[in-house]
Design a protein around this motif. Structure first.
Motif, short mmCIF file in Angstrom:
data_model
loop_
_atom_site.label_atom_id
_atom_site.label_comp_id
_atom_site.label_asym_id
_atom_site.label_seq_id
_atom_site.Cartn_x
_atom_site.Cartn_y
_atom_site.Cartn_z
N MET A 240 -89.60 -37.32 22.44
CA MET A 240 -88.92 -37.20 21.15
C MET A 240 -88.70 -38.57 20.54
N ASN A 241 -89.08 -38.75 19.25
CA ASN A 241 -88.84 -40.01 18.56
C ASN A 241 -87.49 -39.95 17.86
N TYR A 242 -86.51 -40.60 18.44
CA TYR A 242 -85.17 -40.60 17.84
C TYR A 242 -85.16 -41.46 16.59
N HIS A 243 -84.41 -41.01 15.60
CA HIS A 243 -84.26 -41.72 14.33
C HIS A 243 -82.90 -42.42 14.33
N ILE A 244 -82.91 -43.72 14.13
CA ILE A 244 -81.67 -44.51 14.14
C ILE A 244 -81.44 -45.11 12.76
N GLY A 245 -80.25 -44.88 12.22
CA GLY A 245 -79.85 -45.50 10.96
C GLY A 245 -79.04 -46.76 11.23
N ILE A 246 -79.45 -47.87 10.63
CA ILE A 246 -78.75 -49.14 10.78
C ILE A 246 -78.08 -49.49 9.46
N VAL A 247 -76.76 -49.61 9.46
CA VAL A 247 -76.02 -50.00 8.26
C VAL A 247 -75.49 -51.41 8.49
N GLU A 248 -76.15 -52.39 7.89
CA GLU A 248 -75.88 -53.81 8.14
C GLU A 248 -76.36 -54.61 6.93
N ASP A 249 -75.50 -55.48 6.39
CA ASP A 249 -75.88 -56.23 5.20
C ASP A 249 -76.44 -57.61 5.49
N ASP A 250 -76.47 -58.03 6.76
CA ASP A 250 -77.05 -59.30 7.14
C ASP A 250 -78.55 -59.10 7.40
N ASN B 91 -83.40 -57.45 10.61
CA ASN B 91 -84.77 -57.65 11.06
C ASN B 91 -84.86 -57.69 12.59
N ILE B 92 -83.91 -58.39 13.22
CA ILE B 92 -83.95 -58.52 14.69
C ILE B 92 -83.72 -57.18 15.36
N VAL B 93 -82.66 -56.47 14.95
CA VAL B 93 -82.31 -55.20 15.58
C VAL B 93 -83.41 -54.16 15.36
N SER B 94 -83.90 -54.06 14.12
CA SER B 94 -84.94 -53.06 13.85
C SER B 94 -86.21 -53.37 14.62
N ALA B 95 -86.56 -54.66 14.76
CA ALA B 95 -87.78 -55.03 15.49
C ALA B 95 -87.68 -54.63 16.96
N PHE B 96 -86.54 -54.89 17.58
CA PHE B 96 -86.36 -54.55 18.99
C PHE B 96 -86.37 -53.03 19.19
N LEU B 97 -85.75 -52.29 18.28
CA LEU B 97 -85.70 -50.84 18.42
C LEU B 97 -87.07 -50.21 18.18
N LYS B 98 -87.80 -50.71 17.20
CA LYS B 98 -89.14 -50.18 16.92
C LYS B 98 -90.07 -50.45 18.09
N LYS B 99 -89.88 -51.60 18.73
CA LYS B 99 -90.71 -51.94 19.89
C LYS B 99 -90.51 -50.93 21.02
N GLU B 100 -89.30 -50.33 21.09
CA GLU B 100 -89.00 -49.34 22.12
C GLU B 100 -89.39 -47.92 21.69
N GLY B 101 -89.98 -47.80 20.50
CA GLY B 101 -90.47 -46.50 20.06
C GLY B 101 -89.54 -45.70 19.17
N PHE B 102 -88.42 -46.29 18.74
CA PHE B 102 -87.48 -45.58 17.88
C PHE B 102 -87.92 -45.67 16.42
N VAL C 257 -86.68 -46.20 12.70
CA VAL C 257 -85.52 -46.95 12.21
C VAL C 257 -85.48 -46.93 10.68
N THR C 258 -84.29 -46.69 10.13
CA THR C 258 -84.05 -46.86 8.70
C THR C 258 -82.93 -47.87 8.54
N VAL C 259 -83.18 -48.93 7.76
CA VAL C 259 -82.20 -50.00 7.56
C VAL C 259 -81.58 -49.88 6.17
N LEU C 260 -80.24 -49.95 6.12
CA LEU C 260 -79.52 -49.86 4.86
C LEU C 260 -78.49 -50.97 4.80
N ASP C 261 -78.19 -51.47 3.60
CA ASP C 261 -77.27 -52.60 3.49
C ASP C 261 -75.89 -52.22 2.97
#
Length: 227
Positions: free
Chosen positions: A1-11, A16-27, A29-33
Motif C-alpha cells: 500500500m502506498n501511503y499518502h502523507i500530507g506535509i504542512v510546513e512553510d519552510d 524539500n528535505i522531508v519530502s525527498a526522504f519520504l518519497k525515497k521510502e515509497g510514500f 507526498v503532498t506539500v502545503l505551506d
C-alpha cells in the motif's frame, strides 16, 4: 500500500528535505505551506498521515491539529522549533501522536513515520470479537475508537482515548506514571511525567464521574466494579 502523507510546513528547505526522504521510502507526498491549504487537501483527498509544523502563516498548527482530530484518528506528527515542555504537551493533548523538535534528523522522522503506520495497521487489524471493551458504565469500541460513558458518547482526544483504553483493559490495576508515559506516549517520548498528570486532569474534567483513582506516590488506576 502506498501511503499518502500530507506535509504542512512553510519552510521550503524543510519541505524539500522531508519530502525527498519520504518519497525515497515509497510514500506519496503532498506539500502545503499553510494550514488552510491543508484543510482543503483534507476535504478533497484525505492523506493517511499528517506531518505538521506549529508556527504557520494564518491558522497555526495547533488549531489545524484540533480540526483534523475532531474528524479523524489519522496519525499526526508535529515538527516544531517550539521546544518548551508545555508546547509538546499541548501538541500531544490536542491530538498529535508524536512531536519532533527542530532541527531533527530526516532519518529519525522517517523511522517514526514507519512506526506510526505499523501501529495503526496493527490497531486496525484486530478481530471484531475483540473490538468492544465494557467495564461498568464505560464502553469502548476499539476499531472505530469511540468511547461511551453511561450510554453517552464522549469527545476525547487520541491520548485521552489511549489512556482510558489502557485502564479499561487493565481495570483496577495501578500504573506508575513512568509506565503510563511509555504505554500512552511511546518509548521515544522524553518529556516529564507531568504529561500524565495533566492528561488525567483533562479526563477527569471531561468525565467527572469516571473513577480514575490516584495512587499516591506512584500513579493511577481505574477502579470499577466489573459486572
Amino acid at each position: 500500500m502506498n501511503y499518502h502523507i500530507g506535509i504542512v510546513e512553510d519552510d521550503e528547505n524543510i519541505q524539500n528535505i522531508v519530502s525527498a526522504f519520504l518519497k525515497k521510502e515509497g510514500f506519496d507526498v503532498t506539500v502545503l505551506d499553510s494550514a488552510e491549504k491543508g484543510l482543503q487537501l483534507w476535504a478533497d483527498n484525505r492523506p493517511d498521515m499528517w506531518i505538521l509544523d506549529i508556527m504557520l502563516p494564518g491558522m497555526d498548527g495547533y488549531e489545524f491539529c484540533k480540526k483534523i482530530r475532531n474528524e479523524s484518528n489519522v496519525p499526526i506528527i508535529i515538527i516544531s522549533a517550539k521546544d518548551e515542555e508545555i508546547d509538546k504537551i499541548l501538541g500531544l493533548e490536542l491530538g498529535g501522536d508524536d512531536y519532533l523538535t527542530k532541527p531533527f534528523s530526516p532519518r529519525e522522522l522517517v523511522a517514526r513515520v514507519k512506526r506510526l503506520f505499523k501501529r495503526t495497521l496493527s490497531e486496525n487489524s484486530g478481530q471484531e470479537i475483540q473490538d468492544k471493551v465494557k467495564v461498568g458504565s464505560l464502553v469502548i469500541h476499539k476499531n472505530d475508537r469511540r468511547l461511551f460513558w453511561e450510554g453517552i458518547e464522549q469527545d476525547v482526544t487520541t491520548k485521552e482515548f489511549d489512556m482510558i483504553l489502557l485502564f479499561a483493559e487493565n481495570v483496577n490495576r495501578a500504573f506508575s506514571r513512568e509506565e503510563l508515559l511509555v504505554r500512552v506516549w511511546g518509548e521515544d517520548y522524553y518529556g516529564s511525567d507531568r504529561a500524565v498528570d495533566d492528561l488525567v486532569k483533562r479526563i477527569r474534567k471531561k468525565i467527572s464521574e469516571m473513577p480514575i483513582e490516584t495512587v499516591w506516590g506512584f500513579g493511577y488506576r481505574l477502579r470499577i466494579k466489573e459486572e
